[in-house]
Design a protein around this motif. Structure first.
Motif, mmCIF file in Angstrom:
data_model
loop_
_atom_site.group_PDB
_atom_site.id
_atom_site.type_symbol
_atom_site.label_atom_id
_atom_site.label_comp_id
_atom_site.label_asym_id
_atom_site.label_seq_id
_atom_site.Cartn_x
_atom_site.Cartn_y
_atom_site.Cartn_z
ATOM 1 N N THR A 140 0.493 -1.296 -0.061
ATOM 2 C CA THR A 140 0.026 0.391 -0.181
ATOM 3 C C THR A 140 1.133 1.625 0.072
ATOM 4 N N TYR A 141 0.188 2.052 -0.170
ATOM 5 C CA TYR A 141 1.398 3.492 -0.562
ATOM 6 C C TYR A 141 -0.519 4.599 -1.027
ATOM 7 N N GLY A 142 0.773 5.809 -0.444
ATOM 8 C CA GLY A 142 0.061 7.003 -0.905
ATOM 9 C C GLY A 142 0.831 8.889 -0.902
ATOM 10 N N ALA A 143 0.232 9.632 -0.772
ATOM 11 C CA ALA A 143 1.191 10.772 -0.756
ATOM 12 C C ALA A 143 -0.376 12.011 -0.702
ATOM 13 N N ILE A 144 -0.594 12.375 0.484
ATOM 14 C CA ILE A 144 -0.885 13.608 0.674
ATOM 15 C C ILE A 144 -1.193 14.622 1.328
ATOM 16 N N TYR A 145 -1.317 15.513 0.186
ATOM 17 C CA TYR A 145 -1.060 17.268 1.125
ATOM 18 C C TYR A 145 -2.149 17.980 1.540
ATOM 19 N N THR A 146 -1.329 18.085 2.413
ATOM 20 C CA THR A 146 -3.055 19.197 3.232
ATOM 21 C C THR A 146 -2.638 21.177 2.800
ATOM 22 N N TRP A 147 -3.445 21.711 3.208
ATOM 23 C CA TRP A 147 -3.140 22.642 3.625
ATOM 24 C C TRP A 147 -4.157 23.639 4.004
ATOM 25 N N LYS A 148 -4.505 24.256 5.596
ATOM 26 C CA LYS A 148 -5.938 24.413 5.825
ATOM 27 C C LYS A 148 -6.433 23.276 5.978
ATOM 28 N N ARG A 149 -7.926 23.897 5.738
ATOM 29 C CA ARG A 149 -8.582 22.441 5.342
ATOM 30 C C ARG A 149 -9.063 21.781 4.434
ATOM 31 N N TRP A 150 -7.975 21.594 3.611
ATOM 32 C CA TRP A 150 -8.223 20.899 1.995
ATOM 33 C C TRP A 150 -7.053 19.735 1.860
ATOM 34 N N SER A 151 -7.255 18.687 1.820
ATOM 35 C CA SER A 151 -6.244 17.607 1.551
ATOM 36 C C SER A 151 -6.978 16.791 0.725
ATOM 37 N N GLY A 152 -5.870 16.511 -0.540
ATOM 38 C CA GLY A 152 -5.554 15.581 -1.895
ATOM 39 C C GLY A 152 -5.047 15.590 -2.159
ATOM 40 N N GLY A 153 -4.581 14.313 -2.749
ATOM 41 C CA GLY A 153 -3.720 13.415 -3.039
ATOM 42 C C GLY A 153 -4.133 11.784 -3.735
ATOM 43 N N ILE A 154 -3.072 11.269 -3.525
ATOM 44 C CA ILE A 154 -3.556 9.563 -4.265
ATOM 45 C C ILE A 154 -2.860 8.165 -3.139
ATOM 46 N N THR A 155 -3.648 7.723 -3.640
ATOM 47 C CA THR A 155 -3.407 5.654 -2.700
ATOM 48 C C THR A 155 -3.500 5.071 -3.454
ATOM 49 N N GLY A 156 -2.784 4.244 -3.681
ATOM 50 C CA GLY A 156 -2.856 2.441 -4.168
ATOM 51 C C GLY A 156 -2.856 1.969 -3.439
ATOM 52 N N SER A 157 -3.128 0.482 -4.093
ATOM 53 C CA SER A 157 -2.546 -1.220 -3.521
ATOM 54 C C SER A 157 -2.566 -1.748 -4.202
ATOM 55 N N TYR A 158 -1.377 -2.716 -4.450
ATOM 56 C CA TYR A 158 -0.931 -4.294 -4.792
ATOM 57 C C TYR A 158 -1.085 -5.076 -3.564
ATOM 58 N N LEU A 159 -2.749 -6.110 -3.874
ATOM 59 C CA LEU A 159 -2.516 -7.212 -3.682
ATOM 60 C C LEU A 159 -2.992 -8.712 -4.595
ATOM 61 N N GLY A 160 -2.242 -9.259 -3.413
ATOM 62 C CA GLY A 160 -2.609 -11.178 -4.598
ATOM 63 C C GLY A 160 -3.201 -11.770 -3.147
ATOM 64 N N ASN A 161 -2.910 -13.162 -3.971
ATOM 65 C CA ASN A 161 -2.719 -14.708 -3.481
ATOM 66 C C ASN A 161 -2.958 -15.952 -4.076
ATOM 67 N N ARG A 162 -2.756 -17.323 -3.908
ATOM 68 C CA ARG A 162 -3.005 -17.865 -4.104
ATOM 69 C C ARG A 162 -4.553 -18.781 -4.322
ATOM 70 N N SER A 163 -5.017 -19.213 -5.496
ATOM 71 C CA SER A 163 -6.606 -19.897 -5.352
ATOM 72 C C SER A 163 -6.712 -21.195 -5.997
ATOM 73 N N THR A 164 -7.219 -22.025 -5.563
ATOM 74 C CA THR A 164 -7.786 -22.454 -5.753
ATOM 75 C C THR A 164 -9.165 -23.069 -6.294
ATOM 76 N N TYR A 165 -9.555 -24.376 -7.217
ATOM 77 C CA TYR A 165 -10.242 -24.283 -8.508
ATOM 78 C C TYR A 165 -10.573 -25.792 -8.487
ATOM 79 N N ASN A 166 -11.529 -25.877 -8.105
ATOM 80 C CA ASN A 166 -11.546 -27.886 -8.216
ATOM 81 C C ASN A 166 -13.407 -27.853 -8.843
ATOM 82 N N SER A 167 -14.220 -28.483 -9.709
ATOM 83 C CA SER A 167 -15.423 -28.963 -10.204
ATOM 84 C C SER A 167 -15.350 -30.520 -10.936
ATOM 85 N N HIS A 168 -17.018 -30.309 -10.411
ATOM 86 C CA HIS A 168 -17.018 -31.432 -11.117
ATOM 87 C C HIS A 168 -18.420 -31.642 -11.310
ATOM 88 N N SER A 169 -18.694 -32.512 -12.333
ATOM 89 C CA SER A 169 -20.487 -33.160 -13.552
ATOM 90 C C SER A 169 -20.695 -34.926 -13.506
#
Length: 400
Positions: A140-169
Protein backbone atom coordinates in the motif's frame (compact mmCIF):
# COMPACT_ATOMS: atom_id res chain seq x y z
CA UNK A 1 54.99 34.43 63.04
CA UNK A 2 55.13 31.97 60.16
CA UNK A 3 53.92 32.23 56.62
CA UNK A 4 51.66 29.35 55.61
CA UNK A 5 51.07 28.74 51.88
CA UNK A 6 47.91 26.75 51.16
CA UNK A 7 47.38 24.60 48.08
CA UNK A 8 44.46 26.74 46.94
CA UNK A 9 46.85 29.72 46.66
CA UNK A 10 45.87 31.45 49.90
CA UNK A 11 48.68 32.85 52.15
CA UNK A 12 48.21 33.12 55.94
CA UNK A 13 50.49 34.83 58.56
CA UNK A 14 49.97 32.99 61.84
CA UNK A 15 51.47 31.38 64.93
CA UNK A 16 51.33 27.62 65.25
CA UNK A 17 49.60 26.79 68.52
CA UNK A 18 49.36 23.01 68.25
CA UNK A 19 49.70 20.26 65.66
CA UNK A 20 49.10 16.57 65.27
CA UNK A 21 49.94 14.12 62.52
CA UNK A 22 47.01 15.33 60.44
CA UNK A 23 45.93 18.75 61.74
CA UNK A 24 47.48 22.05 62.76
CA UNK A 25 45.97 24.72 65.01
CA UNK A 26 47.05 28.30 64.24
CA UNK A 27 46.37 31.86 65.39
CA UNK A 28 46.34 34.37 62.57
CA UNK A 29 47.76 37.87 62.64
CA UNK A 30 44.14 39.12 62.94
CA UNK A 31 43.75 37.07 66.17
CA UNK A 32 41.57 34.30 64.70
CA UNK A 33 42.13 30.69 65.72
CA UNK A 34 41.85 28.25 62.78
CA UNK A 35 42.38 24.53 62.51
CA UNK A 36 43.81 23.36 59.18
CA UNK A 37 44.18 19.93 57.68
CA UNK A 38 47.81 19.37 56.75
CA UNK A 39 46.61 18.10 53.39
CA UNK A 40 45.53 21.68 52.59
CA UNK A 41 49.04 23.12 53.30
CA UNK A 42 51.61 23.46 50.57
CA UNK A 43 54.56 24.87 52.59
CA UNK A 44 55.30 26.72 55.85
CA UNK A 45 57.98 29.48 55.81
CA UNK A 46 59.57 31.70 58.44
CA UNK A 47 59.96 34.49 55.89
CA UNK A 48 57.58 37.28 55.04
CA UNK A 49 55.06 36.40 52.32
CA UNK A 50 56.27 37.05 48.79
CA UNK A 51 54.38 39.82 46.97
CA UNK A 52 52.51 38.22 44.11
CA UNK A 53 52.05 39.87 40.73
CA UNK A 54 48.65 41.41 40.13
CA UNK A 55 47.66 38.53 37.92
CA UNK A 56 48.58 36.05 40.63
CA UNK A 57 46.69 38.13 43.19
CA UNK A 58 43.68 38.01 40.93
CA UNK A 59 43.97 34.23 40.70
CA UNK A 60 44.41 34.01 44.46
CA UNK A 61 41.34 36.17 45.03
CA UNK A 62 39.31 34.02 42.66
CA UNK A 63 40.55 30.91 44.43
CA UNK A 64 39.52 32.34 47.79
CA UNK A 65 36.08 33.29 46.50
CA UNK A 66 35.53 30.05 44.62
CA UNK A 67 33.33 27.49 46.22
CA UNK A 68 32.30 24.13 44.92
CA UNK A 69 30.48 24.72 41.62
CA UNK A 70 26.75 24.19 41.54
CA UNK A 71 25.78 22.23 38.47
CA UNK A 72 22.53 23.52 37.10
CA UNK A 73 20.28 20.85 35.54
CA UNK A 74 19.82 21.51 31.84
CA UNK A 75 16.12 21.17 31.02
CA UNK A 76 15.26 18.64 28.33
CA UNK A 77 13.91 20.16 25.13
CA UNK A 78 10.12 20.01 24.89
CA UNK A 79 8.94 18.04 21.83
CA UNK A 80 5.72 19.47 20.45
CA UNK A 81 3.55 16.81 18.81
CA UNK A 82 0.54 19.06 18.42
CA UNK A 83 -0.53 19.97 14.87
CA UNK A 84 -2.72 22.99 14.28
CA UNK A 85 -5.14 21.42 11.81
CA UNK A 86 -6.33 24.80 10.54
CA UNK A 87 -2.79 25.97 9.68
CA UNK A 88 -1.41 22.84 8.06
CA UNK A 89 0.82 23.04 5.01
CA UNK A 90 2.42 19.62 4.61
CA UNK A 91 2.75 16.48 2.51
CA UNK A 92 2.22 13.11 4.20
CA UNK A 93 3.69 10.07 2.42
CA UNK A 94 3.05 6.51 3.55
CA UNK A 95 4.07 3.02 2.46
CA UNK A 96 3.00 -0.31 3.91
CA UNK A 97 3.56 -4.04 3.51
CA UNK A 98 1.43 -6.93 4.63
CA UNK A 99 -0.73 -9.85 3.54
CA UNK A 100 -3.48 -9.62 0.93
CA UNK A 101 -6.44 -11.72 -0.17
CA UNK A 102 -8.45 -11.37 -3.39
CA UNK A 103 -11.67 -13.29 -4.20
CA UNK A 104 -12.97 -12.21 -7.63
CA UNK A 105 -15.92 -13.43 -9.65
CA UNK A 106 -14.30 -15.27 -12.58
CA UNK A 107 -14.86 -18.83 -13.84
CA UNK A 108 -17.68 -19.39 -11.37
CA UNK A 109 -20.07 -17.09 -13.25
CA UNK A 110 -20.22 -18.99 -16.61
CA UNK A 111 -20.67 -22.26 -14.70
CA UNK A 112 -23.63 -20.84 -12.79
CA UNK A 113 -25.17 -19.53 -16.00
CA UNK A 114 -24.77 -22.91 -17.72
CA UNK A 115 -26.30 -24.65 -14.70
CA UNK A 116 -29.41 -22.46 -14.82
CA UNK A 117 -29.78 -22.81 -18.58
CA UNK A 118 -29.30 -26.58 -18.28
CA UNK A 119 -32.18 -26.91 -15.83
CA UNK A 120 -34.62 -26.54 -18.74
CA UNK A 121 -33.17 -29.61 -20.45
CA UNK A 122 -32.66 -31.60 -17.25
CA UNK A 123 -28.86 -31.43 -17.42
CA UNK A 124 -27.16 -32.17 -14.12
CA UNK A 125 -25.36 -29.09 -12.75
CA UNK A 126 -21.63 -28.63 -12.38
CA UNK A 127 -20.63 -28.42 -8.73
CA UNK A 128 -17.83 -26.01 -7.76
CA UNK A 129 -16.03 -26.78 -4.53
CA UNK A 130 -15.43 -23.86 -2.23
CA UNK A 131 -12.16 -22.25 -3.42
CA UNK A 132 -9.26 -21.60 -1.10
CA UNK A 133 -7.23 -18.38 -1.08
CA UNK A 134 -3.74 -18.35 0.45
CA UNK A 135 -2.66 -14.75 1.23
CA UNK A 136 0.49 -13.35 -0.34
CA UNK A 137 2.48 -10.12 -0.07
CA UNK A 138 0.53 -6.86 -0.37
CA UNK A 139 1.71 -3.28 -0.84
CA UNK A 140 0.00 0.00 0.00
CA UNK A 141 1.19 3.51 -0.68
CA UNK A 142 -0.01 7.10 -0.88
CA UNK A 143 0.81 10.80 -0.77
CA UNK A 144 -1.64 13.37 0.64
CA UNK A 145 -1.03 17.13 0.57
CA UNK A 146 -2.88 19.24 3.15
CA UNK A 147 -3.30 23.01 3.10
CA UNK A 148 -5.40 24.37 5.94
CA UNK A 149 -8.79 22.62 5.64
CA UNK A 150 -8.22 21.06 2.20
CA UNK A 151 -6.46 17.77 1.45
CA UNK A 152 -5.87 15.94 -1.81
CA UNK A 153 -3.66 13.23 -3.17
CA UNK A 154 -3.21 9.70 -4.50
CA UNK A 155 -3.41 6.32 -2.77
CA UNK A 156 -2.99 2.83 -4.14
CA UNK A 157 -2.53 -0.85 -3.38
CA UNK A 158 -1.33 -4.11 -4.85
CA UNK A 159 -2.44 -7.42 -3.38
CA UNK A 160 -3.00 -11.03 -4.28
CA UNK A 161 -3.18 -14.64 -3.24
CA UNK A 162 -2.92 -18.14 -4.58
CA UNK A 163 -6.30 -19.73 -5.25
CA UNK A 164 -7.59 -23.21 -6.01
CA UNK A 165 -10.44 -24.24 -8.31
CA UNK A 166 -12.13 -27.63 -8.29
CA UNK A 167 -15.35 -28.63 -10.05
CA UNK A 168 -17.11 -31.82 -11.11
CA UNK A 169 -20.21 -32.70 -13.08
CA UNK A 170 -22.08 -35.82 -14.18
CA UNK A 171 -23.66 -34.77 -17.46
CA UNK A 172 -22.38 -37.80 -19.41
CA UNK A 173 -20.01 -39.65 -17.19
CA UNK A 174 -17.95 -37.57 -14.77
CA UNK A 175 -15.98 -34.45 -15.63
CA UNK A 176 -13.45 -33.23 -13.08
CA UNK A 177 -11.47 -29.95 -13.34
CA UNK A 178 -8.86 -28.56 -11.00
CA UNK A 179 -6.31 -25.76 -10.91
CA UNK A 180 -4.09 -23.71 -8.61
CA UNK A 181 -3.12 -20.23 -9.69
CA UNK A 182 -2.30 -16.66 -8.60
CA UNK A 183 -4.87 -13.87 -8.52
CA UNK A 184 -3.89 -10.21 -8.36
CA UNK A 185 -5.63 -6.88 -7.85
CA UNK A 186 -4.22 -3.35 -8.17
CA UNK A 187 -6.00 -0.12 -7.31
CA UNK A 188 -5.32 3.60 -7.67
CA UNK A 189 -7.39 6.43 -6.23
CA UNK A 190 -7.45 10.20 -6.57
CA UNK A 191 -9.20 11.90 -3.67
CA UNK A 192 -10.13 15.29 -2.26
CA UNK A 193 -11.33 16.00 1.29
CA UNK A 194 -12.38 18.96 3.44
CA UNK A 195 -11.92 19.36 7.20
CA UNK A 196 -15.50 19.91 8.32
CA UNK A 197 -14.89 19.59 12.07
CA UNK A 198 -11.84 19.58 14.35
CA UNK A 199 -10.93 19.86 18.03
CA UNK A 200 -8.14 18.60 20.27
CA UNK A 201 -9.22 14.96 19.97
CA UNK A 202 -11.26 14.54 16.79
CA UNK A 203 -11.22 15.41 13.07
CA UNK A 204 -13.92 14.70 10.48
CA UNK A 205 -13.42 14.99 6.72
CA UNK A 206 -16.00 14.29 3.98
CA UNK A 207 -14.23 12.95 0.86
CA UNK A 208 -14.85 12.41 -2.82
CA UNK A 209 -12.64 10.51 -5.24
CA UNK A 210 -12.24 8.50 -8.41
CA UNK A 211 -10.86 4.97 -8.17
CA UNK A 212 -9.51 2.37 -10.61
CA UNK A 213 -9.26 -1.40 -10.10
CA UNK A 214 -7.40 -3.96 -12.21
CA UNK A 215 -7.81 -7.66 -11.51
CA UNK A 216 -6.20 -10.72 -13.05
CA UNK A 217 -6.61 -14.47 -12.57
CA UNK A 218 -4.29 -16.70 -14.58
CA UNK A 219 -3.93 -20.46 -14.41
CA UNK A 220 -1.32 -21.93 -16.77
CA UNK A 221 -1.97 -25.52 -15.69
CA UNK A 222 -5.75 -26.07 -15.65
CA UNK A 223 -6.53 -29.77 -16.10
CA UNK A 224 -9.82 -31.49 -16.89
CA UNK A 225 -10.49 -35.23 -16.92
CA UNK A 226 -13.49 -36.93 -18.57
CA UNK A 227 -14.47 -40.32 -17.16
CA UNK A 228 -16.92 -42.88 -18.53
CA UNK A 229 -17.89 -46.33 -17.23
CA UNK A 230 -14.69 -47.92 -18.53
CA UNK A 231 -12.47 -45.27 -16.94
CA UNK A 232 -10.62 -42.17 -18.15
CA UNK A 233 -11.73 -41.30 -21.67
CA UNK A 234 -10.55 -37.75 -22.40
CA UNK A 235 -7.95 -35.47 -20.85
CA UNK A 236 -7.56 -31.71 -21.27
CA UNK A 237 -4.74 -29.38 -20.34
CA UNK A 238 -5.24 -25.65 -20.66
CA UNK A 239 -4.52 -22.06 -19.78
CA UNK A 240 -7.15 -19.87 -18.12
CA UNK A 241 -6.95 -16.08 -18.12
CA UNK A 242 -9.44 -13.53 -16.73
CA UNK A 243 -8.83 -9.77 -16.77
CA UNK A 244 -11.12 -7.22 -15.16
CA UNK A 245 -11.15 -3.42 -15.16
CA UNK A 246 -13.42 -1.30 -12.97
CA UNK A 247 -13.51 2.43 -12.30
CA UNK A 248 -15.84 4.97 -10.80
CA UNK A 249 -16.61 7.61 -8.20
CA UNK A 250 -16.30 7.24 -4.45
CA UNK A 251 -17.79 9.29 -1.62
CA UNK A 252 -17.12 8.83 2.07
CA UNK A 253 -15.85 10.06 5.42
CA UNK A 254 -12.46 10.14 7.15
CA UNK A 255 -12.18 10.39 10.93
CA UNK A 256 -9.16 10.79 13.20
CA UNK A 257 -9.43 10.12 16.94
CA UNK A 258 -6.36 11.23 18.92
CA UNK A 259 -5.41 9.40 22.13
CA UNK A 260 -2.93 11.72 23.80
CA UNK A 261 -0.07 13.26 21.84
CA UNK A 262 1.29 10.20 20.04
CA UNK A 263 -1.54 7.74 19.35
CA UNK A 264 -4.19 8.14 16.64
CA UNK A 265 -7.08 6.02 15.38
CA UNK A 266 -7.76 6.67 11.69
CA UNK A 267 -10.95 5.35 10.12
CA UNK A 268 -12.28 5.67 6.58
CA UNK A 269 -15.49 4.51 4.92
CA UNK A 270 -16.16 5.03 1.20
CA UNK A 271 -19.08 4.05 -1.00
CA UNK A 272 -18.00 2.69 -4.40
CA UNK A 273 -19.99 3.28 -7.59
CA UNK A 274 -18.10 1.39 -10.32
CA UNK A 275 -18.50 0.17 -13.87
CA UNK A 276 -16.28 -1.88 -16.16
CA UNK A 277 -15.74 -5.11 -18.01
CA UNK A 278 -14.23 -8.56 -17.71
CA UNK A 279 -12.70 -10.65 -20.49
CA UNK A 280 -12.05 -14.31 -19.89
CA UNK A 281 -10.68 -17.17 -21.92
CA UNK A 282 -9.69 -20.82 -21.53
CA UNK A 283 -7.45 -22.29 -24.20
CA UNK A 284 -7.01 -26.03 -23.89
CA UNK A 285 -5.95 -29.13 -25.75
CA UNK A 286 -8.33 -32.09 -25.63
CA UNK A 287 -7.21 -35.64 -26.38
CA UNK A 288 -8.63 -39.14 -25.83
CA UNK A 289 -6.53 -41.58 -23.85
CA UNK A 290 -5.54 -43.45 -27.02
CA UNK A 291 -4.36 -40.13 -28.58
CA UNK A 292 -6.32 -40.97 -31.71
CA UNK A 293 -7.24 -37.33 -32.26
CA UNK A 294 -6.24 -34.08 -30.58
CA UNK A 295 -8.47 -30.99 -30.63
CA UNK A 296 -7.81 -27.46 -29.46
CA UNK A 297 -10.66 -25.62 -27.79
CA UNK A 298 -10.98 -21.95 -26.91
CA UNK A 299 -13.75 -20.76 -24.62
CA UNK A 300 -14.28 -17.04 -24.23
CA UNK A 301 -16.59 -14.64 -22.44
CA UNK A 302 -17.03 -10.87 -22.49
CA UNK A 303 -18.90 -9.12 -19.70
CA UNK A 304 -19.97 -5.55 -19.13
CA UNK A 305 -21.31 -4.74 -15.66
CA UNK A 306 -21.74 -2.19 -12.90
CA UNK A 307 -20.70 -2.68 -9.28
CA UNK A 308 -21.86 -1.14 -6.00
CA UNK A 309 -19.88 -1.61 -2.82
CA UNK A 310 -17.72 -0.09 -0.10
CA UNK A 311 -14.15 0.34 1.12
CA UNK A 312 -13.35 0.22 4.85
CA UNK A 313 -9.96 1.26 6.29
CA UNK A 314 -8.59 1.36 9.85
CA UNK A 315 -5.11 2.32 11.03
CA UNK A 316 -3.64 2.62 14.52
CA UNK A 317 -0.90 5.24 14.25
CA UNK A 318 1.99 5.90 16.66
CA UNK A 319 3.96 9.11 16.20
CA UNK A 320 7.63 8.35 16.81
CA UNK A 321 8.60 11.98 16.16
CA UNK A 322 6.47 14.98 15.20
CA UNK A 323 6.96 14.07 11.51
CA UNK A 324 7.54 10.27 11.48
CA UNK A 325 4.89 7.69 12.39
CA UNK A 326 4.38 3.93 12.20
CA UNK A 327 1.03 2.21 11.81
CA UNK A 328 -0.80 -1.11 11.74
CA UNK A 329 -4.21 -1.70 10.23
CA UNK A 330 -6.43 -3.31 7.63
CA UNK A 331 -8.41 -2.51 4.49
CA UNK A 332 -11.47 -4.31 3.14
CA UNK A 333 -13.24 -3.99 -0.21
CA UNK A 334 -16.53 -5.57 -1.27
CA UNK A 335 -18.86 -4.97 -4.19
CA UNK A 336 -21.79 -6.70 -5.88
CA UNK A 337 -22.17 -6.79 -9.64
CA UNK A 338 -25.11 -5.85 -11.83
CA UNK A 339 -24.72 -7.48 -15.26
CA UNK A 340 -25.28 -5.28 -18.33
CA UNK A 341 -24.22 -7.60 -21.16
CA UNK A 342 -22.82 -11.11 -21.49
CA UNK A 343 -21.38 -12.97 -24.46
CA UNK A 344 -19.92 -16.48 -24.46
CA UNK A 345 -18.40 -18.56 -27.24
CA UNK A 346 -16.68 -21.92 -27.69
CA UNK A 347 -14.47 -22.71 -30.68
CA UNK A 348 -13.03 -26.13 -31.53
CA UNK A 349 -10.29 -26.81 -34.05
CA UNK A 350 -12.31 -29.87 -35.08
CA UNK A 351 -15.91 -28.62 -35.17
CA UNK A 352 -15.59 -24.81 -35.42
CA UNK A 353 -17.99 -22.72 -33.33
CA UNK A 354 -19.72 -25.13 -31.01
CA UNK A 355 -23.46 -24.62 -30.58
CA UNK A 356 -23.76 -22.43 -33.66
CA UNK A 357 -25.97 -23.50 -36.54
CA UNK A 358 -24.84 -21.28 -39.41
CA UNK A 359 -28.08 -22.04 -41.24
CA UNK A 360 -30.02 -20.60 -38.29
CA UNK A 361 -28.00 -17.76 -36.72
CA UNK A 362 -31.11 -16.37 -35.07
CA UNK A 363 -31.23 -19.35 -32.73
CA UNK A 364 -27.66 -18.63 -31.65
CA UNK A 365 -28.49 -15.00 -30.91
CA UNK A 366 -31.52 -16.09 -28.91
CA UNK A 367 -29.31 -18.46 -26.93
CA UNK A 368 -26.88 -15.62 -26.17
CA UNK A 369 -29.71 -13.36 -25.00
CA UNK A 370 -31.03 -16.19 -22.84
CA UNK A 371 -27.64 -16.63 -21.16
CA UNK A 372 -27.40 -12.86 -20.67
CA UNK A 373 -30.85 -12.77 -19.06
CA UNK A 374 -29.95 -15.69 -16.82
CA UNK A 375 -26.65 -14.03 -15.92
CA UNK A 376 -28.51 -11.01 -14.61
CA UNK A 377 -30.19 -13.25 -12.03
CA UNK A 378 -26.89 -14.62 -10.69
CA UNK A 379 -25.58 -13.00 -7.51
CA UNK A 380 -21.97 -12.09 -8.29
CA UNK A 381 -19.56 -10.33 -5.95
CA UNK A 382 -15.88 -9.72 -5.29
CA UNK A 383 -13.96 -9.17 -2.07
CA UNK A 384 -10.41 -8.21 -1.20
CA UNK A 385 -8.64 -7.55 2.09
CA UNK A 386 -5.26 -6.31 3.33
CA UNK A 387 -3.49 -6.56 6.69
CA UNK A 388 -0.70 -3.98 6.73
CA UNK A 389 2.21 -2.50 8.68
CA UNK A 390 3.69 0.75 7.48
CA UNK A 391 5.51 4.00 8.06
CA UNK A 392 4.47 7.61 7.43
CA UNK A 393 6.61 10.68 6.85
CA UNK A 394 5.24 14.21 6.98
CA UNK A 395 7.09 16.98 5.13
CA UNK A 396 6.25 20.41 6.51
CA UNK A 397 6.37 23.51 4.32
CA UNK A 398 6.97 26.89 5.96
CA UNK A 399 4.81 29.66 4.54
CA UNK A 400 6.82 32.76 3.62
Amino acid sequence: MKTIYLKNGQIIRAEILQQTATNILIKTSEGKTIQLNKFEINTVSFNEPVKLPKEEEKKQFQAEQTTSPILAEVPKPVVNFRIDQLKRNDLEVHIGLGAGRYSPETQGLPVQIQNKVGLASGTLPTVIDKPTHSPELSETYGAIYTWKRWSGGITGSYLGNRSTYNSHSYASGMIYSNGSFPERQSSLKNELSFLAFTNERFDLRPTIGYQYFWGQSQDTNLSTSYYIDSGLYLYSQGVMNFNETLKGYTIGLKATIRLGERWENRLEYHNLNLSGSQNGSILSSLAPTNLSQVAFIKQGQNISWDAQGFHLLYRLVYRVTPTISVYAGFQFYEWKYSLNSYFQSTFSSKDGLIGVDLSNPGAYLIQQKLMEAVGKTVNSESRSAILELGVMKRFEFVSQ
